[in-house]
Design an enzyme around this catalytic site. Structure first.
Site, PDB file in Angstrom:
ATOM      1  N   ASP A 123      26.651 103.472 -16.725  1.00 11.19           N
ATOM      2  CA  ASP A 123      27.694 103.039 -17.663  1.00 11.19           C
ATOM      3  C   ASP A 123      26.970 102.829 -18.693  1.00 11.19           C
ATOM      4  O   ASP A 123      26.585 101.258 -17.660  1.00 11.19           O
ATOM      5  CB  ASP A 123      29.093 103.511 -17.843  1.00 11.19           C
TER       6      ASP A 123
ATOM      7  N   ASP B   5      28.498 100.711 -22.375  1.00 12.34           N
ATOM      8  CA  ASP B   5      29.568  99.732 -22.876  1.00 12.34           C
ATOM      9  C   ASP B   5      30.505  99.241 -22.072  1.00 12.34           C
ATOM     10  O   ASP B   5      31.267 100.330 -21.011  1.00 12.34           O
ATOM     11  CB  ASP B   5      30.079 100.287 -24.269  1.00 12.34           C
TER      12      ASP B   5
END
Length: 233
Positions: free
Chosen positions: A21, A23
């Site tokens: 991932d 952010d």
């Protein structure tokens, strides 16, 4: 975007791929989202609540705008107009620089040095991802799945399943690394081994999810163990 897939044999020594991932996991960008979201709330004459802000973390833009509008008591607002405002502002903020999360850069480099395929799997739209890649390094990922490039966004498993398909590896032999409840749900539903590293939101202990306080100290041995443990479950 699919780059040449690295030929890595499946073994107990490493996962078939590591799916990151963005952010809150690799870069500390959630604080920039805080700025943009609160500015938009102020533009609409309100203030985004803590609960709504936490609910937004890890969600796709359309869902984020719905949460924001509902929180402000303005559900009639056009989500596309709000999303355009946020995209413009966050692009400006992303260009100011993105700090790495603790341990993230070292882990990414270790994975790449071992020849393990990698994917960036994010809810952020492609335009933002392109700016973030200036910090993350485009050569650090064999494929990128952006939030506006899938039909069903996180918490649906499609983003992670798409990444595994593009890398041509079985999802069950991959490790997905996430920081938010939405992202963890997506990764877990995809069938990947899941490593959770909370950032802005505390994560409940979940069966099938290995949780660490930070990526500092996470190594290839741990990633391999996660895949082995998942296969044995």
């Amino acid at each position: 975007m699919s780059v040449t897939t690295l030929e890595v044999p499946l073994s107990s020594h490493h996962p078939a791929a590591v799916l990151f991932d963005m952010d809150g996991t690799l870069v500390d960008s959630e604080k920039l989202w805080d700025v943009a979201l609160q500015e938009l709330a102020a533009e609409y004459g309100g203030k985004l609540s803590v609960a709504a802000r936490q609910a937004i973390i890890g969600t796709a833009m359309a869902e984020s705008m719905r949460i924001l509008h509902d929180d402000l008591g303005q559900p009639e607002r056009d989500p596309e107009i709000s999303a355009a405002w946020i995209n413009t502002r966050i692009l400006e903020l992303f260009r100011t620089g993105l700090p790495w999360r603790p341990g993230a850069f070292a882990l990414l480099r270790a994975v790449r040095a071992a020849g393990i395929p990698t994917a960036l799997v994010t809810s952020s739209p492609r335009a933002l991802v392109e700016i973030a890649l200036d910090t993350l390094g485009r050569d650090n990922f064999d494929t990128v799945v952006a939030g506006d490039e899938v039909v069903a966004a996180k918490p649906h498993p499609e983003p992670y399943l798409t990444a595994a398909r593009l890398l041509e590896v079985p999802i069950a032999h991959c490790v997905a690394i996430e920081d938010s409840p939405t992202g963890v749900a997506s990764a877990l539903a995809s069938g990947a081994a899941v490593l959770a590293v909370p950032a802005e939101v505390a994560l409940p202990r979940t069966v099938g999810v290995h949780q660490v306080e930070s990526l500092t100290g996470v190594d290839l041995e741990l990633l391999a163990e996660l895949v082995t443990d998942r296969a044995a479950a």
